[in-house]
Design a protein around this motif. Structure first.
Motif, short mmCIF file in Angstrom:
data_model
loop_
_atom_site.label_atom_id
_atom_site.label_comp_id
_atom_site.label_asym_id
_atom_site.label_seq_id
_atom_site.Cartn_x
_atom_site.Cartn_y
_atom_site.Cartn_z
N VAL A 84 0.84 -1.20 0.00
CA VAL A 84 0.00 0.00 0.00
C VAL A 84 0.88 1.25 0.00
O VAL A 84 0.61 2.21 -0.74
CB VAL A 84 -0.96 -0.01 1.20
CG1 VAL A 84 -1.74 1.30 1.29
CG2 VAL A 84 -1.92 -1.20 1.11
N LEU A 85 1.94 1.25 0.79
CA LEU A 85 2.84 2.40 0.82
C LEU A 85 3.54 2.59 -0.52
O LEU A 85 3.74 3.73 -0.96
CB LEU A 85 3.86 2.24 1.96
CG LEU A 85 3.28 2.31 3.37
CD1 LEU A 85 4.36 2.02 4.41
CD2 LEU A 85 2.59 3.63 3.64
N ASP A 86 3.91 1.50 -1.19
CA ASP A 86 4.50 1.60 -2.53
C ASP A 86 3.49 2.20 -3.51
O ASP A 86 3.86 3.03 -4.36
CB ASP A 86 4.95 0.23 -3.03
CG ASP A 86 6.19 -0.28 -2.32
OD1 ASP A 86 6.87 0.50 -1.64
OD2 ASP A 86 6.46 -1.50 -2.44
N TRP A 87 2.22 1.80 -3.39
CA TRP A 87 1.17 2.34 -4.25
C TRP A 87 1.03 3.84 -4.01
O TRP A 87 0.96 4.63 -4.97
CB TRP A 87 -0.15 1.62 -3.98
CG TRP A 87 -1.29 2.14 -4.78
CD1 TRP A 87 -1.63 1.77 -6.04
CD2 TRP A 87 -2.25 3.12 -4.37
NE1 TRP A 87 -2.74 2.47 -6.46
CE2 TRP A 87 -3.14 3.31 -5.43
CE3 TRP A 87 -2.44 3.84 -3.20
CZ2 TRP A 87 -4.20 4.19 -5.36
CZ3 TRP A 87 -3.50 4.73 -3.14
CH2 TRP A 87 -4.36 4.89 -4.21
N LEU A 88 1.03 4.26 -2.73
CA LEU A 88 0.94 5.68 -2.41
C LEU A 88 2.15 6.45 -2.95
O LEU A 88 1.99 7.54 -3.49
CB LEU A 88 0.85 5.88 -0.90
CG LEU A 88 -0.52 5.66 -0.27
CD1 LEU A 88 -0.41 5.66 1.25
CD2 LEU A 88 -1.50 6.71 -0.73
N GLN A 89 3.32 5.85 -2.82
CA GLN A 89 4.54 6.49 -3.33
C GLN A 89 4.46 6.70 -4.84
O GLN A 89 4.85 7.75 -5.35
CB GLN A 89 5.78 5.67 -2.96
CG GLN A 89 7.09 6.30 -3.36
CD GLN A 89 7.35 7.60 -2.63
OE1 GLN A 89 7.06 7.73 -1.45
NE2 GLN A 89 7.89 8.58 -3.34
N SER A 90 3.93 5.72 -5.54
CA SER A 90 3.80 5.86 -7.00
C SER A 90 2.83 6.98 -7.35
O SER A 90 3.02 7.68 -8.35
CB SER A 90 3.37 4.55 -7.65
OG SER A 90 2.03 4.25 -7.35
N ARG A 91 1.80 7.18 -6.53
CA ARG A 91 0.87 8.28 -6.75
C ARG A 91 1.56 9.62 -6.54
O ARG A 91 1.34 10.57 -7.28
CB ARG A 91 -0.34 8.18 -5.81
CG ARG A 91 -1.09 6.86 -5.89
CD ARG A 91 -1.72 6.69 -7.22
NE ARG A 91 -3.09 7.13 -7.14
CZ ARG A 91 -3.97 7.01 -8.10
NH1 ARG A 91 -3.62 6.43 -9.21
NH2 ARG A 91 -5.19 7.43 -7.97
N LEU A 92 2.40 9.70 -5.51
CA LEU A 92 3.14 10.93 -5.25
C LEU A 92 4.12 11.22 -6.37
O LEU A 92 4.26 12.38 -6.79
CB LEU A 92 3.89 10.83 -3.92
CG LEU A 92 3.03 10.87 -2.67
CD1 LEU A 92 3.86 10.55 -1.44
CD2 LEU A 92 2.35 12.20 -2.52
N GLU A 93 4.80 10.21 -6.86
CA GLU A 93 5.75 10.41 -7.96
C GLU A 93 5.03 10.86 -9.22
O GLU A 93 5.53 11.67 -9.98
CB GLU A 93 6.55 9.15 -8.20
CG GLU A 93 7.51 8.85 -7.08
CD GLU A 93 8.13 7.46 -7.14
OE1 GLU A 93 7.79 6.68 -8.06
OE2 GLU A 93 8.92 7.15 -6.24
N GLY A 94 3.82 10.34 -9.46
CA GLY A 94 3.03 10.74 -10.62
C GLY A 94 2.62 12.21 -10.52
O GLY A 94 2.52 12.91 -11.52
N ARG A 95 2.37 12.65 -9.30
CA ARG A 95 1.99 14.05 -9.07
C ARG A 95 3.15 14.98 -9.42
O ARG A 95 2.97 16.02 -10.01
CB ARG A 95 1.59 14.23 -7.62
CG ARG A 95 1.25 15.65 -7.26
CD ARG A 95 0.97 15.79 -5.80
NE ARG A 95 2.22 15.60 -5.08
CZ ARG A 95 2.38 15.89 -3.80
NH1 ARG A 95 1.36 16.31 -3.10
NH2 ARG A 95 3.54 15.73 -3.22
N GLU A 96 4.36 14.56 -9.07
CA GLU A 96 5.54 15.39 -9.31
C GLU A 96 5.85 15.53 -10.80
O GLU A 96 6.35 16.55 -11.24
CB GLU A 96 6.75 14.81 -8.58
CG GLU A 96 6.60 14.88 -7.07
CD GLU A 96 7.64 14.09 -6.31
OE1 GLU A 96 8.53 13.48 -6.97
OE2 GLU A 96 7.56 14.05 -5.09
N SER A 97 5.54 14.51 -11.58
CA SER A 97 5.85 14.56 -13.01
C SER A 97 4.73 15.21 -13.83
O SER A 97 4.90 15.45 -15.00
CB SER A 97 6.12 13.15 -13.54
OG SER A 97 4.95 12.36 -13.47
N ALA A 98 3.60 15.49 -13.19
CA ALA A 98 2.46 16.10 -13.91
C ALA A 98 2.61 17.60 -14.01
O ALA A 98 3.29 18.25 -13.34
CB ALA A 98 1.15 15.75 -13.23
#
Length: 61
Positions: A47-61
Motif C-alpha cells: 500500500v505504501l508503494d502504491w501511495l509512493q507511485s501516486r506521489l511520484e506521478g503528481r511530481e511529473s504532472a
C-alpha cells in the motif's frame, strides 16, 4: 511484514470501501490477503508503494 485492517487502510488511503474494491478488481490497487474466514488485510509495504507511485506521478504532472 505488517498487515493493515480495513479501518487502517481507509485512514491511510482516504477512499471508501467500494472504491478500494473497484481499484482492486481493476488491478490498480494492491490485492487484499484473506487472513481468516471473516478477516482480510492489506500488506502495508504494498500500500505504501502504491501511495509512493501516486506521489511520484503528481511530481511529473
Amino acid at each position: 511484514m505488517r498487515t493493515l485492517s480495513k479501518r487502517q487502510l481507509k485512514e491511510l488511503v482516504l477512499y471508501s470501501s467500494q472504491h478500494i474494491a473497484w481499484l482492486e478488481k481493476s488491478g490498480k490497487f494492491p490485492k487484499r490477503v484473506k487472513l481468516g474466514p471473516n478477516r482480510v488485510g492489506w500488506v502495508e509495504d504494498e500500500v505504501l508503494d502504491w501511495l509512493q507511485s501516486r506521489l511520484e506521478g503528481r511530481e511529473s504532472a
